[in-house]
Design an enzyme around this catalytic site. Sequence first.
Site, PDB file in Angstrom:
ATOM      1  N   SER A   1     -14.119 -37.195 -22.965  1.00 58.03           N
ATOM      2  CA  SER A   1     -15.613 -37.527 -22.162  1.00 58.03           C
ATOM      3  C   SER A   1     -15.619 -35.804 -21.855  1.00 58.03           C
ATOM      4  O   SER A   1     -14.684 -35.543 -21.725  1.00 58.03           O
ATOM      5  CB  SER A   1     -15.138 -38.523 -21.156  1.00 58.03           C
ATOM      6  OG  SER A   1     -14.801 -37.726 -20.113  1.00 58.03           O
TER       7      SER A   1
ATOM      8  N   ASP B   1     -23.675 -57.482 -14.139  1.00 60.42           N
ATOM      9  CA  ASP B   1     -24.226 -56.139 -14.910  1.00 60.42           C
ATOM     10  C   ASP B   1     -24.105 -55.540 -16.033  1.00 60.42           C
ATOM     11  O   ASP B   1     -24.700 -55.282 -16.826  1.00 60.42           O
ATOM     12  CB  ASP B   1     -22.954 -55.173 -13.807  1.00 60.42           C
ATOM     13  CG  ASP B   1     -22.991 -54.848 -12.789  1.00 60.42           C
ATOM     14  OD1 ASP B   1     -23.796 -56.004 -12.324  1.00 60.42           O
ATOM     15  OD2 ASP B   1     -22.192 -54.677 -12.188  1.00 60.42           O
TER      16      ASP B   1
ATOM     17  N   GLU C   1     -27.753 -60.969  -5.031  1.00 60.14           N
ATOM     18  CA  GLU C   1     -26.709 -60.561  -5.240  1.00 60.14           C
ATOM     19  C   GLU C   1     -25.748 -61.212  -4.725  1.00 60.14           C
ATOM     20  O   GLU C   1     -25.393 -62.294  -3.754  1.00 60.14           O
ATOM     21  CB  GLU C   1     -26.764 -58.720  -3.572  1.00 60.14           C
ATOM     22  CG  GLU C   1     -26.617 -58.116  -4.724  1.00 60.14           C
ATOM     23  CD  GLU C   1     -26.941 -57.117  -5.012  1.00 60.14           C
ATOM     24  OE1 GLU C   1     -26.573 -57.108  -5.929  1.00 60.14           O
ATOM     25  OE2 GLU C   1     -28.007 -56.209  -5.237  1.00 60.14           O
ATOM     26  N   HIS C   2     -24.777 -60.917  -4.914  1.00 58.20           N
ATOM     27  CA  HIS C   2     -23.223 -61.568  -5.009  1.00 58.20           C
ATOM     28  C   HIS C   2     -23.746 -63.307  -5.534  1.00 58.20           C
ATOM     29  O   HIS C   2     -22.825 -64.475  -4.547  1.00 58.20           O
ATOM     30  CB  HIS C   2     -23.143 -61.950  -3.865  1.00 58.20           C
ATOM     31  CG  HIS C   2     -22.361 -60.982  -3.465  1.00 58.20           C
ATOM     32  ND1 HIS C   2     -20.424 -60.465  -3.350  1.00 58.20           N
ATOM     33  CD2 HIS C   2     -22.929 -58.956  -3.264  1.00 58.20           C
ATOM     34  CE1 HIS C   2     -20.288 -58.637  -3.253  1.00 58.20           C
ATOM     35  NE2 HIS C   2     -21.308 -58.453  -2.713  1.00 58.20           N
ATOM     36  N   THR C   3     -24.325 -63.605  -6.073  1.00 56.97           N
ATOM     37  CA  THR C   3     -24.772 -64.844  -6.816  1.00 56.97           C
ATOM     38  C   THR C   3     -23.903 -64.944  -8.133  1.00 56.97           C
ATOM     39  O   THR C   3     -24.337 -66.368  -8.510  1.00 56.97           O
ATOM     40  CB  THR C   3     -26.430 -64.868  -6.830  1.00 56.97           C
ATOM     41  OG1 THR C   3     -27.159 -64.080  -7.288  1.00 56.97           O
ATOM     42  CG2 THR C   3     -26.684 -65.598  -5.584  1.00 56.97           C
TER      43      THR C   3
ATOM     44  N   GLY D   1     -23.085 -47.401  -7.171  1.00 57.79           N
ATOM     45  CA  GLY D   1     -23.269 -48.728  -7.257  1.00 57.79           C
ATOM     46  C   GLY D   1     -24.450 -49.099  -8.160  1.00 57.79           C
ATOM     47  O   GLY D   1     -24.997 -50.234  -8.473  1.00 57.79           O
ATOM     48  N   LEU D   2     -24.767 -48.184  -9.495  1.00 55.25           N
ATOM     49  CA  LEU D   2     -25.322 -48.299 -10.056  1.00 55.25           C
ATOM     50  C   LEU D   2     -24.641 -49.037 -11.954  1.00 55.25           C
ATOM     51  O   LEU D   2     -25.276 -49.077 -13.029  1.00 55.25           O
ATOM     52  CB  LEU D   2     -26.284 -47.202 -10.681  1.00 55.25           C
ATOM     53  CG  LEU D   2     -27.172 -46.857  -9.501  1.00 55.25           C
ATOM     54  CD1 LEU D   2     -28.015 -45.799 -10.161  1.00 55.25           C
ATOM     55  CD2 LEU D   2     -28.015 -47.781  -8.702  1.00 55.25           C
TER      56      LEU D   2
ATOM     57  N   TYR E   1     -15.145 -56.614  -1.729  1.00 57.48           N
ATOM     58  CA  TYR E   1     -15.917 -58.111  -2.596  1.00 57.48           C
ATOM     59  C   TYR E   1     -15.045 -59.181  -3.065  1.00 57.48           C
ATOM     60  O   TYR E   1     -15.058 -60.072  -2.978  1.00 57.48           O
ATOM     61  CB  TYR E   1     -15.633 -56.853  -3.831  1.00 57.48           C
ATOM     62  CG  TYR E   1     -16.557 -57.650  -5.342  1.00 57.48           C
ATOM     63  CD1 TYR E   1     -17.438 -56.974  -5.345  1.00 57.48           C
ATOM     64  CD2 TYR E   1     -15.728 -58.118  -5.946  1.00 57.48           C
ATOM     65  CE1 TYR E   1     -18.486 -58.189  -6.236  1.00 57.48           C
ATOM     66  CE2 TYR E   1     -16.698 -58.647  -6.751  1.00 57.48           C
ATOM     67  CZ  TYR E   1     -18.365 -58.795  -7.305  1.00 57.48           C
ATOM     68  OH  TYR E   1     -18.525 -59.383  -8.276  1.00 57.48           O
TER      69      TYR E   1
HETATM   70  C1  GLA Z   1     -21.151 -55.910  -9.058  1.00 58.43           C
HETATM   71  C2  GLA Z   1     -20.703 -56.893  -9.845  1.00 58.43           C
HETATM   72  C3  GLA Z   1     -21.373 -57.766  -9.617  1.00 58.43           C
HETATM   73  C4  GLA Z   1     -22.168 -58.764  -9.165  1.00 58.43           C
HETATM   74  C5  GLA Z   1     -22.182 -57.363  -7.945  1.00 58.43           C
HETATM   75  C6  GLA Z   1     -22.912 -58.055  -7.009  1.00 58.43           C
HETATM   76  O1  GLA Z   1     -22.448 -54.900  -9.291  1.00 58.43           O
HETATM   77  O2  GLA Z   1     -19.872 -56.224 -10.573  1.00 58.43           O
HETATM   78  O3  GLA Z   1     -21.033 -58.772 -10.882  1.00 58.43           O
HETATM   79  O4  GLA Z   1     -21.281 -59.899  -8.257  1.00 58.43           O
HETATM   80  O5  GLA Z   1     -21.269 -56.489  -7.190  1.00 58.43           O
HETATM   81  O6  GLA Z   1     -24.144 -58.608  -6.859  1.00 58.43           O
END
Ligand code: GLA
Length: 407
Positions: free
Chosen positions: A73, A197, A39-41, A149-150, A249
């Site tokens: 939509s 993502d 995460e956040h990598t 968050g999906l 973020y």
């Molecule tokens: C969100 C961002 C991704 C990533 C994550 C954290 O989902 O869209 O690019 O940075 O946060 O891992």
Amino acid sequence: MTTTDTPGGTGQARSYASVFDSPVAGTWSAPGRVNLIGEHTDYNDGFVLPFAIDKRTVVTVGRRDDRLLRVASTFDEGVHEISLDELDPSAMSGWSAYVFGIAWALSVAPQHADAPAFTAAGGDVSSIDLSAASGLDVFVESDVPIGAGLSSSAALECSVAVAVTELWSLEVNRPTLAAVGQLAENDAVGAPTGIMDQSASLLGRADSAVFLDCRSLEADVVDLGFAAAGLEILVVDTHVEHAHATGGYVDRRASCERGAEALGVTSLRDLDVDDLPRASDLLDDETYRRVRHVVTENQRVLDTVRTLRTEGPAAIGALLDASHVSMRDDFEISVPQLDLAVATAQRSGAVGARMTGGGFGGSAIALVPSDQRDAVAEAVTAAFAEAGYTAPTIFTVHPAEGARRES
Ligand code: GLA
């Protein structure tokens, strides 16, 4: 962009045919994602291990005989439109910006052909030309929960990306399409997110995770084997809303860039755990903890991939748990609801648990034995009620195939 109300109303009754007249050219879909670990990598050129989930966004698309892109939509009443001759981020807002943003990003891709994401992706974008592309009618339906968050946003971007590249006969490989999606999200939507993502949504495979090196964009498929091990991933959507275009973020990303600069490296990817003592000497405490999260998280991704390959999924629990602690204490992106979901799942039978995604809300995941799934879900629901939190939505997801043409 203009928006008009049309007949057809909202809800399930609304369909492509109730809004648009042009004949349907095809239907495409793309999934949301769960990040197993890492995460956040991604924006630190590091490693991630997401998987595409069995919740998808589906777009039905028809060709128009003018240059308008029109989208509608099941989740609002309007029809949003923009001319392909007037694509510009300043003319885009709301959810349709994810759709129009893909067309805009494709149109400017030649100007970004030397950007690291495009060169690493290995597809030549220099000759993309939309000057003769036809307008399109796009109807969107989705069962990816929004704000959980999906990556409902990546699912929308990627379903549109695979549809329009096929209809406009553009030769763009999947890693390059991920870079197009990231450009749309960064510059059309305004969220400075990484490439994870979109990569998960485009490259996902059933029963597998995508092990992505966000610097080289090399992607390996890693067999997850959850079903064979009698395990499942439970998602706990806390309903705490988060946004990545503002706030935490953006701050975390800035801290990482500051840390890399102070340590004289291009990105935090260039550090490993042996560099941490030097980082601790040079950095203030907060920046050091941000850096420590990213450096240790990269290592946890590598360890998770190795463990999955050698021992199987039942052995990765401690790595998931450690990832959560690092996000909670070092990166400080968790919220009490996520911590409660994780701690309760861990106490009531999960193999491991962590928050997933950008943080500040959204969902936690728990890796649970199938025969304990209901007990874990009940324990989390009860803990939320006792704490006075909004009831979470809890469901199982399965690793699924990435974006594809449906019909
Ligand atoms: C969100 C961002 C991704 C990533 C994550 C954290 O989902 O869209 O690019 O940075 O946060 O891992």
